[in-house]
Scaffold this active site. Sequence first.
Site, PDB file in Angstrom:
ATOM      1  N   LYS A  23      42.064  10.297  -6.512  1.00 56.56           N
ATOM      2  CA  LYS A  23      41.614  10.365  -5.115  1.00 56.56           C
ATOM      3  C   LYS A  23      40.720  11.576  -4.948  1.00 56.56           C
ATOM      4  CE  LYS A  23      42.243   7.881  -1.383  1.00 56.56           C
ATOM      5  NZ  LYS A  23      42.545   6.438  -1.317  1.00 56.56           N
TER       6      LYS A  23
HETATM    7  P1  NAD Z   1      37.994   3.841   8.171  1.00 54.71           P
HETATM    8  O1  NAD Z   1      37.379   5.176   8.211  1.00 54.71           O
HETATM    9  O2  NAD Z   1      37.117   2.663   8.000  1.00 54.71           O
HETATM   10  O3  NAD Z   1      38.835   3.606   9.527  1.00 54.71           O
HETATM   11  C1  NAD Z   1      39.833   4.487   9.962  1.00 54.71           C
HETATM   12  C2  NAD Z   1      40.225   4.073  11.380  1.00 54.71           C
HETATM   13  O4  NAD Z   1      41.353   4.836  11.794  1.00 54.71           O
HETATM   14  C3  NAD Z   1      39.131   4.315  12.432  1.00 54.71           C
HETATM   15  O5  NAD Z   1      39.146   3.248  13.360  1.00 54.71           O
HETATM   16  C4  NAD Z   1      39.596   5.610  13.122  1.00 54.71           C
HETATM   17  O6  NAD Z   1      39.101   5.736  14.445  1.00 54.71           O
HETATM   18  C5  NAD Z   1      41.080   5.408  13.091  1.00 54.71           C
HETATM   19  N1  NAD Z   1      41.868   6.623  13.234  1.00 54.71           N
HETATM   20  C6  NAD Z   1      41.675   7.839  12.656  1.00 54.71           C
HETATM   21  N2  NAD Z   1      42.609   8.690  13.069  1.00 54.71           N
HETATM   22  C7  NAD Z   1      43.419   7.995  13.909  1.00 54.71           C
HETATM   23  C8  NAD Z   1      44.568   8.322  14.664  1.00 54.71           C
HETATM   24  N3  NAD Z   1      45.095   9.540  14.607  1.00 54.71           N
HETATM   25  N4  NAD Z   1      45.139   7.356  15.402  1.00 54.71           N
HETATM   26  C9  NAD Z   1      44.613   6.119  15.455  1.00 54.71           C
HETATM   27  N5  NAD Z   1      43.525   5.748  14.769  1.00 54.71           N
HETATM   28  C10 NAD Z   1      42.941   6.691  14.021  1.00 54.71           C
HETATM   29  O7  NAD Z   1      39.122   3.890   7.039  1.00 54.71           O
HETATM   30  P2  NAD Z   1      39.744   2.667   6.236  1.00 54.71           P
HETATM   31  O8  NAD Z   1      38.982   2.486   4.981  1.00 54.71           O
HETATM   32  O9  NAD Z   1      39.966   1.533   7.144  1.00 54.71           O
HETATM   33  O10 NAD Z   1      41.147   3.290   5.789  1.00 54.71           O
HETATM   34  C11 NAD Z   1      42.279   3.302   6.669  1.00 54.71           C
HETATM   35  C12 NAD Z   1      43.534   3.538   5.853  1.00 54.71           C
HETATM   36  O11 NAD Z   1      43.683   2.519   4.864  1.00 54.71           O
HETATM   37  C13 NAD Z   1      43.588   4.846   5.082  1.00 54.71           C
HETATM   38  O12 NAD Z   1      44.935   5.279   5.007  1.00 54.71           O
HETATM   39  C14 NAD Z   1      43.115   4.452   3.693  1.00 54.71           C
HETATM   40  O13 NAD Z   1      43.561   5.354   2.700  1.00 54.71           O
HETATM   41  C15 NAD Z   1      43.788   3.114   3.580  1.00 54.71           C
HETATM   42  N6  NAD Z   1      43.210   2.209   2.584  1.00 54.71           N
HETATM   43  C16 NAD Z   1      41.888   1.896   2.615  1.00 54.71           C
HETATM   44  C17 NAD Z   1      41.383   0.983   1.699  1.00 54.71           C
HETATM   45  C18 NAD Z   1      39.960   0.529   1.727  1.00 54.71           C
HETATM   46  O14 NAD Z   1      39.615  -0.384   0.963  1.00 54.71           O
HETATM   47  N7  NAD Z   1      39.104   1.056   2.587  1.00 54.71           N
HETATM   48  C19 NAD Z   1      42.230   0.431   0.722  1.00 54.71           C
HETATM   49  C20 NAD Z   1      43.587   0.754   0.728  1.00 54.71           C
HETATM   50  C21 NAD Z   1      44.052   1.639   1.679  1.00 54.71           C
END
Ligand code: NAD
Length: 467
Positions: A156
């Site tokens: 990461k």
């Molecule tokens: P992203 O940046 O696309 O979206 C994050 C979202 O969370 C946004 O809508 C933001 O406004 C919101 N957010 C941030 N802080 C917040 C809070 N305190 N309360 C409510 N909403 C809040 O990120 P993503 O890629 O969708 O990732 C989200 C989660 O999923 C992370 O934990 C990431 O590690 C995990 N994840 C992502 C992927 C991937 O393929 N992108 C894969 C596995 C896991």
Amino acid sequence: MAKNKQAADALLASADGVQNGANIPAVAAPDTIEILTEDETNPPGHTPYDPTPKASAYAVALGQLNRVADFMDLEDDMRLYLRTCQRELIVHFPVKMDDDRVRMFTGFRVHHNTTKGPTKGGIRYHPDVTLDECRALAMWMTWKCALMDIPYGGGKGGVIVDPTTLSPRELEKMTRRYATEISPFIGPERDIPAPDVGTNAQVMAWIMDTYSMHRGYSIPTVITGKPVSIGGTVGRESATGLGITYITRSVLKQRLGRSLDDTTVAVQGFGNVGSWAARTMHERGARIVAISDKFGGIYNSKGIDLRMLQRHMAETGTVVGFNGSDALSNDELLSLDVDVLVPAALEGQITKHNAHRVRATILAEGANGPTTPEADEILADKGVVVIPDIICNAGGVVVSYFEWVQGLQSFFWDEGEVRRQMERILLSNLEAVIGTTTRRRCDLRTAGYIIAIERIAAAMKVRGFYP
Ligand code: NAD
């Protein structure tokens, strides 16, 4: 700044997207990192780094490992080995901003474990990124890859930055310099990054290009989650959300004898993961009654019109203020009386302080590490079925693996093939997890960890502890 923010938002939206044990050093001096990051020479107007201490994600990850290691009576050597990250890189680098002043940034890249292959894991751009958080996220990636039985360890990385405060030009320059700084650490056979919070396919494209320029030829397999036009795979952008839907649908059926049809769902976070989880559940009949982002949340008991919401998001950059919905806070969203709650924002959202208020039947972890170990116990007592992140959101890394495989073979699949193969891998490993819950009389998270740890331990035993 507002202009920059809008432009960066548009750019980001446009691309396809405990305690420490006695024998491990204390979590590395975050103070040092924070002081170096908050450079007083930064031009006014840049979002300052908030040094408020938050719950240590690494402590949560170690707590989860400790619990399972005790449960399965893991040997001490293996426990010591698995609780430690193998390599950790901290980089500090300058970027010339649009106003011609230099701003210093701090970034990280962590390799947790390479027993089963090169490391794999996202790159996060967020003001709260720390080495501690990267360690936790890298460790969770190790378990996830082992549970999916794909030949990777966990990695990461991230940069301490709010990307929405940068202009598109600044975002590109910062990304290219960060990629340069971590380039000795990454590579198709070494460590393959992917998107995470605050990064997307465009950012992956810049990293791929920078890495390739330094070596003098194109190396698309250094990164996944990149645009299809430069060797990305079809189906990657939606993979994590769609995977959550496949897994949730299967658990609903097996545990409750229900389908997704007219199931009520609340989603925290409406980025890549949350929006695709909502959309793909809705396509299968679920009613999405609540959605939030970092600015707040919205509620409509009849179901939120996702198509209109996307339009509202494109105009305003947030779900807040969407017509025909009531406002609600993130805290209120977590305690809604719904069938399925999908935390899809950041880690540490469901803790001992709010777990007793969760009323959902199923908690499907879209985010990595959204639930602390103390919260897990409270939820288990309440009978909430927690589908752990290492299986629930694994669709993303599984399709990233497909992207890497297709790139290495220079032979590309169609979307139907990508989806079929992802569903096969997710559901067969879910079956293994459910089988383990019955055999070992444990919850889904413990079962997932047991399978992952047993696979890594078996590989480590035949490899041996070098030298
Ligand atoms: P992203 O940046 O696309 O979206 C994050 C979202 O969370 C946004 O809508 C933001 O406004 C919101 N957010 C941030 N802080 C917040 C809070 N305190 N309360 C409510 N909403 C809040 O990120 P993503 O890629 O969708 O990732 C989200 C989660 O999923 C992370 O934990 C990431 O590690 C995990 N994840 C992502 C992927 C991937 O393929 N992108 C894969 C596995 C896991």
